[in-house]
Design an enzyme around this catalytic site. Structure first.
Site, PDB file in Angstrom:
ATOM      1  CB  SER A  40      -0.924   0.001   1.223  1.00 38.67           C
ATOM      2  OG  SER A  40      -0.186  -0.190   2.424  1.00 38.67           O
ATOM      3  CG  HIS A 247      -1.526   3.576   4.480  1.00 38.52           C
ATOM      4  ND1 HIS A 247      -2.390   2.938   5.339  1.00 38.52           N
ATOM      5  CD2 HIS A 247      -0.859   2.595   3.818  1.00 38.52           C
ATOM      6  CE1 HIS A 247      -2.263   1.629   5.189  1.00 38.52           C
ATOM      7  NE2 HIS A 247      -1.334   1.394   4.273  1.00 38.52           N
TER       8      HIS A 247
END
Length: 266
Positions: A40, A247
């Site tokens: 990711s 993230h």
């Protein structure tokens, strides 16, 4: 977030200092045949602007591979990084575009093998002792099992793309310690999470070097932009979009990852 010329120049100096450059010759930018692999952090989860074709892989137009391709105009570009990917997913699902003509490869992998999502979930919802215990389990995995998984993955990449410069990207520390956060995880939890990120980066760097690959250390560019800093490039818990939690934002991709990869790609 748009970086100033000063910050961009400083980032380039930092990345040049921390980059371990080994392996094949520089890719030559404009003539590169570039393949972007990984999890990711390479797909761009957290940066928004996800492409429809990528489905649950959540590849972003603001991820560093796409940004680099946009600015350098490689001869070809294949983007197969995917949210949630482990080393087995790279091996089984992402290597198709690699061939003898590939000149540049990027990859970030290993965090999900070590249980990144479960570690963060445990630390958010559980006690300090439970959090530290789960982190210790992850550290043991990184020390004892991850090296062989990385070696297998890197060997497969080299076998399919024997002439490519391969750049392995690491992971940032998530927290600025003693920072601006007045709620959330304890400082003990934050410290343990950061230390685990350092261990993960150390092992990934060692195995990349052993494979003859370059390692791009993003901890320097993210310093001062962690969670609990005054200029965050990373999501904390996003309760209404949990997948993006922990993230890089678009600013973290452009300001944290892109300069490091650009310095390594040549």
């Amino acid at each position: 977030m748009r970086l100033s010329r000063f910050v961009s120049a400083a980032a380039a100096l930092v990345t040049g200092a921390v980059l371990t450059a080994t392996g094949a010759n520089p890719a030559g930018a404009a003539g590169a045949n570039y393949v972007a692999l990984g999890d990711s952090y390479s797909a761009g989860v957290g940066a928004g602007s996800y492409t429809g074709e990528s489905g649950d892989c959540l590849r972003s137009t603001k991820a560093y591979p796409q940004l680099w391709a946009n600015s350098h105009g490689p001869s070809s570009f294949a983007f197969t990084a995917c949210s949630g990917a482990r080393t087995s997913d790279v091996l089984n699902n992402q290597l198709g575009p690699l061939n003898s003509a590939t000149t540049l490869v990027s990859v970030s992998i290993g965090g999900n093998d070590a249980g990144f999502t479960d570690v963060m979930t445990t630390c958010v919802i559980s006690s300090e002792s439970t959090c530290l215990s789960r982190i210790n389990e992850a550290r043991n995995f990184v020390n004892t099992q991850l090296p062989a998984k990385l070696d297998q993955t890197y060997a497969a990449i080299r076998s399919k793309a024997p002439s490519a410069r391969v750049v392995v990207l690491g992971y940032p520390r998530l927290y600025k310690l003693n920072g601006s956060c007045i709620v959330g995880l304890s400082e003990t939890k934050r410290t343990a999470i950061n230390n685990a990120a350092d261990l993960l980066d150390s092992v990934v760097s060692q195995r990349a070097s052993a494979a003859g690959f370059s390692f791009g250390d993003v901890r320097g560019t993210f310093t001062g932009h962690e969670i609990c800093s005054n200029s965050e490039w990373l999501h904390s818990v996003e309760w209404f979009n949990i997948t993006e939690s922990y993230h890089p934002m678009a600013s973290g991709q452009s300001g944290g990852y892109l300069p490091v990869f650009s310095a390594a790609a040549g």
